[in-house]
Design an enzyme around this catalytic site. Structure first.
Site, PDB file in Angstrom:
ATOM      1  N   ASN A  10      27.193  -4.742 -29.433  1.00 18.94           N
ATOM      2  CA  ASN A  10      26.861  -3.317 -29.461  1.00 18.94           C
ATOM      3  C   ASN A  10      25.375  -3.184 -29.795  1.00 18.94           C
ATOM      4  O   ASN A  10      24.980  -3.288 -30.952  1.00 18.94           O
ATOM      5  CB  ASN A  10      27.725  -2.618 -30.528  1.00 18.94           C
ATOM      6  CG  ASN A  10      27.387  -1.141 -30.661  1.00 18.94           C
ATOM      7  OD1 ASN A  10      26.640  -0.582 -29.856  1.00 18.94           O
ATOM      8  ND2 ASN A  10      27.923  -0.499 -31.693  1.00 18.94           N
ATOM      9  N   LYS A  12      23.579  -0.618 -29.671  1.00 15.26           N
ATOM     10  CA  LYS A  12      23.218   0.714 -30.189  1.00 15.26           C
ATOM     11  C   LYS A  12      21.934   1.191 -29.494  1.00 15.26           C
ATOM     12  O   LYS A  12      21.739   0.867 -28.330  1.00 15.26           O
ATOM     13  CB  LYS A  12      23.069   0.675 -31.715  1.00 15.26           C
ATOM     14  CG  LYS A  12      24.261  -0.020 -32.379  1.00 15.26           C
ATOM     15  CD  LYS A  12      24.312   0.151 -33.856  1.00 15.26           C
ATOM     16  CE  LYS A  12      25.536  -0.584 -34.398  1.00 15.26           C
ATOM     17  NZ  LYS A  12      25.760  -0.383 -35.799  1.00 15.26           N
ATOM     18  N   HIS A  99      33.143   4.941 -32.263  1.00 16.83           N
ATOM     19  CA  HIS A  99      32.302   4.226 -33.231  1.00 16.83           C
ATOM     20  C   HIS A  99      31.995   5.158 -34.408  1.00 16.83           C
ATOM     21  O   HIS A  99      31.812   6.369 -34.217  1.00 16.83           O
ATOM     22  CB  HIS A  99      31.008   3.757 -32.564  1.00 16.83           C
ATOM     23  CG  HIS A  99      30.247   2.805 -33.427  1.00 16.83           C
ATOM     24  ND1 HIS A  99      29.447   3.234 -34.453  1.00 16.83           N
ATOM     25  CD2 HIS A  99      30.211   1.456 -33.457  1.00 16.83           C
ATOM     26  CE1 HIS A  99      28.943   2.165 -35.073  1.00 16.83           C
ATOM     27  NE2 HIS A  99      29.387   1.078 -34.482  1.00 16.83           N
ATOM     28  N   GLU A 101      29.406   5.713 -35.995  1.00 17.37           N
ATOM     29  CA  GLU A 101      28.162   6.492 -35.854  1.00 17.37           C
ATOM     30  C   GLU A 101      28.388   7.726 -34.984  1.00 17.37           C
ATOM     31  O   GLU A 101      27.792   8.777 -35.209  1.00 17.37           O
ATOM     32  CB  GLU A 101      27.045   5.593 -35.294  1.00 17.37           C
ATOM     33  CG  GLU A 101      26.547   4.618 -36.355  1.00 17.37           C
ATOM     34  CD  GLU A 101      26.091   3.272 -35.832  1.00 17.37           C
ATOM     35  OE1 GLU A 101      25.766   3.162 -34.635  1.00 17.37           O
ATOM     36  OE2 GLU A 101      26.075   2.310 -36.632  1.00 17.37           O
ATOM     37  N   GLU A 171      36.220  -1.589 -37.940  1.00 14.91           N
ATOM     38  CA  GLU A 171      34.863  -1.633 -38.482  1.00 14.91           C
ATOM     39  C   GLU A 171      34.791  -0.818 -39.761  1.00 14.91           C
ATOM     40  O   GLU A 171      34.621   0.412 -39.709  1.00 14.91           O
ATOM     41  CB  GLU A 171      33.867  -1.062 -37.459  1.00 14.91           C
ATOM     42  CG  GLU A 171      33.794  -1.846 -36.176  1.00 14.91           C
ATOM     43  CD  GLU A 171      32.422  -1.723 -35.517  1.00 14.91           C
ATOM     44  OE1 GLU A 171      31.829  -2.764 -35.235  1.00 14.91           O
ATOM     45  OE2 GLU A 171      31.941  -0.600 -35.325  1.00 14.91           O
ATOM     46  N   GLY A 177      25.978  -2.622 -40.505  1.00 13.11           N
ATOM     47  CA  GLY A 177      24.522  -2.644 -40.650  1.00 13.11           C
ATOM     48  C   GLY A 177      24.055  -2.776 -42.095  1.00 13.11           C
ATOM     49  O   GLY A 177      22.885  -2.559 -42.391  1.00 13.11           O
ATOM     50  N   SER A 216      28.508  -6.313 -39.897  1.00 14.45           N
ATOM     51  CA  SER A 216      27.658  -7.388 -40.414  1.00 14.45           C
ATOM     52  C   SER A 216      28.163  -8.790 -40.090  1.00 14.45           C
ATOM     53  O   SER A 216      28.008  -9.714 -40.896  1.00 14.45           O
ATOM     54  CB  SER A 216      27.427  -7.211 -41.921  1.00 14.45           C
ATOM     55  OG  SER A 216      26.772  -5.985 -42.171  1.00 14.45           O
TER      56      SER A 216
END
Ligand code: PGA
Length: 255
Positions: A10, A12, A99, A101, A171, A177, A216
């Site tokens: 991904n 991003k 996701h 985000e 996730e 991150g 991560s």
């Protein structure tokens, strides 16, 4: 049982044409275990370039292209949005949906995510459906409730049979991150919960469902995470932007 495993990148809102080219040449000599598929999800402008570069390089057959989002409408006056037919035309097979985000920054609700999953499937795209709890929810021991509330609308919208074409990525939001990875034991316990949740509806579907871990993952921790019984690969953010590190992660996955 030998489920297929997937390692998905991904990117991003990162990457460049230079990364497209270096990733294609690196992936061209990656060593993959049997039953492992690699999916690279660059930003929209790079999808066509990735498609072309991988066709020119005759990239290994276990490679697929994924998008990071789609619009739930077929076409029309939706400035800035991308439809499934556009994605398909440039060679996309997978799409990341739900996701954290997108859920938190762009307010995508679980019902919109469920609708997008249906849109993807109807178009012949395979959704990588992301679910995960926040740190507060983990601390308050609400993880399972949160995951169930993210999964149920999708089951209701598409029906359990269509999960044969769905990939789920667990996730934990606090691990994305941040450099904080769920321990292999914690990730395994959560994956087991997800598989059992699906199994309560349909055991055969649950047994075959690829469950990816994301948050991560890197070249150092991937081996131990991927060794867990219910972890069938990963969704990789930061570490997927470095072709040599991503290659190590791909090679660690086992189908
Ligand atoms: P990360 O991102 O690997 O950088 O934590 C994972 C993701 O958000 O998919």
């Amino acid at each position: 049982m030998n489920r297929r495993a997937i390692v998905a990148a991904n990117w991003k809102m990162n990457g460049s044409l230079a990364l497209v080219n270096s990733m294609v040449s690196e992936l061209n000599n990656v060593t993959l275990n049997e039953n492992v598929e690699v999916v690279v999800c660059p930003s929209f402008p790079y999808l066509a370039a990735f498609s072309l570069a991988s066709a020119n390089a005759n990239l290994v057959k276990a490679f697929s292209l994924g998008a990071q989002n789609l619009n739930e409408h077929a076409k029309g006056a939706f400035t800035g949005e991308i439809s499934t037919s556009m994605l398909k035309e440039v060679g996309v097979n997978y799409v990341i949906l739900g996701h954290s985000e997108r859920r938190s920054i762009y307010n995508e609700s679980s019902s919109l995510v469920a609708h997008k999953v249906k849109t993807a499937l109807d178009a012949g795209l395979k959704p990588i459906l992301c679910i995960g709890e926040s740190e507060d929810e983990r601390v308050a021991e609400q993880t399972e409730t949160v995951l169930a509330a993210q999964l149920q609308p999708v089951i209701d919208e598409i029906g359990i049979e269509r999960f044969t074409d769905v990939v789920i990525a667990y996730e934990p939001v606090w691990a994305i991150g941040t450099g904080k990875t769920a321990s292999p034991e914690m990730a395994q316990a959560t994956h087991q919960f997800i598989r059992k949740f699906i199994a309560k509806v349909d055991e055969n579907i649950a047994v075959k469902l690829p469950l990816l871990y994301g948050g991560s993952v890197n070249a150092t921790n991937c081996e131990e995470l991927f060794a867990q019984a219910d972890i069938d690969g990963g969704l990789i953010g930061g570490a997927s932007l470095k072709a040599d590190e991503f290659k190590i992660i791909c090679s660690a996955a086992k189908g």
